[in-house]
Write a protein that holds these residues in place. Structure first.
Motif, PDB file in Angstrom:
ATOM      1  N   LYS A  50       0.721  -1.030  -0.073  1.00 57.60           N
ATOM      2  CA  LYS A  50      -0.002  -0.121  -0.041  1.00 57.60           C
ATOM      3  C   LYS A  50       0.929   1.241   0.006  1.00 57.60           C
ATOM      4  CE  LYS A  50      -3.799  -2.144   2.283  1.00 57.60           C
ATOM      5  NZ  LYS A  50      -4.659  -2.555   3.386  1.00 57.60           N
ATOM      6  N   LYS A  51       2.021   1.209   0.472  1.00 58.11           N
ATOM      7  CA  LYS A  51       2.989   2.388   0.629  1.00 58.11           C
ATOM      8  C   LYS A  51       4.313   1.837   0.366  1.00 58.11           C
ATOM      9  CE  LYS A  51       4.070   5.969   4.140  1.00 58.11           C
ATOM     10  NZ  LYS A  51       3.881   6.215   5.574  1.00 58.11           N
ATOM     11  N   ALA A  52       4.990   2.537  -0.567  1.00 50.74           N
ATOM     12  CA  ALA A  52       6.445   2.235  -0.966  1.00 50.74           C
ATOM     13  C   ALA A  52       7.223   3.786  -1.176  1.00 50.74           C
ATOM     14  CB  ALA A  52       6.531   1.461  -2.338  1.00 50.74           C
ATOM     15  N   GLU A  53       8.171   3.911  -0.115  1.00 53.15           N
ATOM     16  CA  GLU A  53       8.806   5.177  -0.092  1.00 53.15           C
ATOM     17  C   GLU A  53      10.523   4.895  -0.347  1.00 53.15           C
ATOM     18  OE1 GLU A  53       6.563   8.024   2.882  1.00 53.15           O
ATOM     19  OE2 GLU A  53       7.617   6.198   3.731  1.00 53.15           O
ATOM     20  N   PHE A  54      11.198   5.609  -1.323  1.00 57.44           N
ATOM     21  CA  PHE A  54      12.430   5.652  -1.018  1.00 57.44           C
ATOM     22  C   PHE A  54      13.245   6.200  -0.119  1.00 57.44           C
ATOM     23  CE2 PHE A  54      16.397   8.144  -2.168  1.00 57.44           C
ATOM     24  CZ  PHE A  54      17.426   7.057  -2.483  1.00 57.44           C
ATOM     25  N   VAL A  55      14.174   5.359   0.683  1.00 58.99           N
ATOM     26  CA  VAL A  55      14.685   5.969   1.663  1.00 58.99           C
ATOM     27  C   VAL A  55      16.390   6.343   1.719  1.00 58.99           C
ATOM     28  CG1 VAL A  55      15.659   5.111   4.140  1.00 58.99           C
ATOM     29  CG2 VAL A  55      13.605   4.166   3.061  1.00 58.99           C
ATOM     30  N   ILE A  56      17.239   5.565   1.036  1.00 63.00           N
ATOM     31  CA  ILE A  56      18.448   5.884   0.704  1.00 63.00           C
ATOM     32  C   ILE A  56      19.248   5.211  -0.306  1.00 63.00           C
ATOM     33  CG2 ILE A  56      19.390   4.432   2.613  1.00 63.00           C
ATOM     34  CD1 ILE A  56      21.223   6.501   3.294  1.00 63.00           C
ATOM     35  N   SER A  57      20.204   5.807  -1.203  1.00 62.49           N
ATOM     36  CA  SER A  57      21.100   5.117  -1.924  1.00 62.49           C
ATOM     37  C   SER A  57      22.493   5.295  -1.445  1.00 62.49           C
ATOM     38  CB  SER A  57      21.139   6.053  -3.340  1.00 62.49           C
ATOM     39  OG  SER A  57      19.889   5.479  -4.010  1.00 62.49           O
ATOM     40  N   ASN A  58      23.434   4.013  -1.423  1.00 64.04           N
ATOM     41  CA  ASN A  58      24.738   4.392  -1.232  1.00 64.04           C
ATOM     42  C   ASN A  58      25.559   3.218  -1.718  1.00 64.04           C
ATOM     43  OD1 ASN A  58      25.350   2.252   1.260  1.00 64.04           O
ATOM     44  ND2 ASN A  58      23.567   3.216   1.792  1.00 64.04           N
TER      45      ASN A  58
ATOM     46  N   PHE B 180      14.084   0.809  -0.217  1.00 61.48           N
ATOM     47  CA  PHE B 180      12.732   1.526  -0.169  1.00 61.48           C
ATOM     48  C   PHE B 180      12.135   0.735   1.091  1.00 61.48           C
ATOM     49  CE2 PHE B 180      14.149   0.933  -4.670  1.00 61.48           C
ATOM     50  CZ  PHE B 180      14.014   2.168  -4.938  1.00 61.48           C
ATOM     51  N   MET B 181      11.284   1.894   1.735  1.00 57.63           N
ATOM     52  CA  MET B 181      10.579   1.305   2.822  1.00 57.63           C
ATOM     53  C   MET B 181       9.373   0.818   2.500  1.00 57.63           C
ATOM     54  SD  MET B 181      10.056   0.967   6.194  1.00 57.63           S
ATOM     55  CE  MET B 181      11.311   1.896   7.230  1.00 57.63           C
ATOM     56  N   ILE B 182       8.929  -0.408   2.656  1.00 61.23           N
ATOM     57  CA  ILE B 182       7.474  -0.812   2.386  1.00 61.23           C
ATOM     58  C   ILE B 182       6.542  -1.013   3.520  1.00 61.23           C
ATOM     59  CG2 ILE B 182       6.259  -2.741   1.059  1.00 61.23           C
ATOM     60  CD1 ILE B 182       8.436  -1.217  -0.873  1.00 61.23           C
ATOM     61  N   ASN B 183       5.453  -0.519   3.192  1.00 60.76           N
ATOM     62  CA  ASN B 183       4.442  -0.327   4.252  1.00 60.76           C
ATOM     63  C   ASN B 183       4.752  -0.011   5.603  1.00 60.76           C
ATOM     64  OD1 ASN B 183       2.569  -1.324   2.240  1.00 60.76           O
ATOM     65  ND2 ASN B 183       2.608  -3.526   2.748  1.00 60.76           N
ATOM     66  N   ASP B 184       5.798   0.618   5.693  1.00 63.19           N
ATOM     67  CA  ASP B 184       6.248   1.071   7.048  1.00 63.19           C
ATOM     68  C   ASP B 184       6.880   0.110   7.703  1.00 63.19           C
ATOM     69  OD1 ASP B 184       5.933   3.937   6.840  1.00 63.19           O
ATOM     70  OD2 ASP B 184       3.901   3.683   7.363  1.00 63.19           O
ATOM     71  N   ARG B 185       7.018  -1.192   7.142  1.00 62.07           N
ATOM     72  CA  ARG B 185       7.372  -2.348   7.848  1.00 62.07           C
ATOM     73  C   ARG B 185       8.465  -3.264   7.480  1.00 62.07           C
ATOM     74  NH1 ARG B 185       3.234  -7.662   7.104  1.00 62.07           N
ATOM     75  NH2 ARG B 185       4.358  -9.109   8.406  1.00 62.07           N
ATOM     76  N   TRP B 186       8.888  -3.190   6.342  1.00 62.02           N
ATOM     77  CA  TRP B 186      10.083  -3.827   5.862  1.00 62.02           C
ATOM     78  C   TRP B 186      10.716  -3.117   4.727  1.00 62.02           C
ATOM     79  CZ3 TRP B 186       9.759  -5.804   0.574  1.00 62.02           C
ATOM     80  CH2 TRP B 186       8.339  -6.234   0.134  1.00 62.02           C
ATOM     81  N   TYR B 187      11.919  -3.560   4.363  1.00 60.42           N
ATOM     82  CA  TYR B 187      12.814  -2.880   3.358  1.00 60.42           C
ATOM     83  C   TYR B 187      12.637  -3.831   2.010  1.00 60.42           C
ATOM     84  CZ  TYR B 187      14.908   0.326   6.714  1.00 60.42           C
ATOM     85  OH  TYR B 187      14.671   1.609   7.697  1.00 60.42           O
TER      86      TYR B 187
END
Length: 203
Positions: free
Chosen positions: A3-11, A64-71
């Protein structure tokens, strides 16, 4: 279901990945195998992972953070990306370090182009995963690009090669980023991996 997917970080440094405080699922494959397209299809966000016609677009570890639960993690492709040898070695060291040292990694999906005969580089990478104890499953991509019978034949050939190496083939999925084929089965499998990880932590 995502339901939710957000970019967190690239490195480029596995040591700078987010805190390993939740389940993590990684995607890797040969350059231009359709990795970014599949990630976008699974998350329902068409530009979450950057796609490119040019092989070797992903050069960093992308979280990417998925559903505020897992990466969900998009790893650099291996293979024929047009970069110099030194850069290529740097990538390979980065990928190996990540796969071997990331303690919250509970699944790695190795993407294989279903249009091709078994490729030595893919078989070698899967052999390395098996030898090193990296929990890998196979995702065949681009199944919509040829007939079902051709896809089935190539999948069969690849699995037969895997059985020669491992005695049994790993879990596998046949997918298409265009049609959505295999997405539900893949997401259900990921959900099981995440739940298994969480129950292990809570016990």
């Amino acid at each position: 279901m995502i339901k939710k997917a957000e970019f967190v970080i690239s490195n480029s440094d596995p040591g700078k990945c987010p805190n390993p405080d939740r389940a993590e699922i990684a995607f890797i494959g040969r350059s231009n195998v359709g990795k970014s397209s599949l990630i976008n299809a699974l998350t329902g966000k068409k530009d979450l992972a950057k796609t490119s016609q040019k092989p070797g677009k992903t050069q960093l570890i992308n979280h990417f953070m998925i559903n505020d639960r897992w990466y969900m993690v998009d790893l650099p492709g291996y293979g024929f990306a047009k970069v110099n040898v030194k850069v290529k070695q740097g990538w390979e060291n980065m990928i190996q370090t990540y796969l071997l040292k990331r303690e919250n990694l509970c699944g790695v999906f190795v993407l294989i182009d279903s249009r091709l005969e078994p490729q030595k580089i893919d078989l070698e990478f899967l052999l390395w995963c098996g030898t090193e104890g990296v929990p890998a499953a196979i995702v065949f991509t681009k199944s919509d690009k040829q007939s079902k019978s051709k896809t089935a034949l190539n999948v069969h050939k690849f699995l037969k090669k895997m059985e020669e190496i491992f005695e049994e083939a790993p879990d596998y999925f046949v997918t298409s980023a265009e049609t959505g084929q295999g997405s539900e089965e893949l997401l259900n499998f990921i959900d099981d991996l995440v739940k298994e990880y969480e129950s292990g932590i809570n016990n």
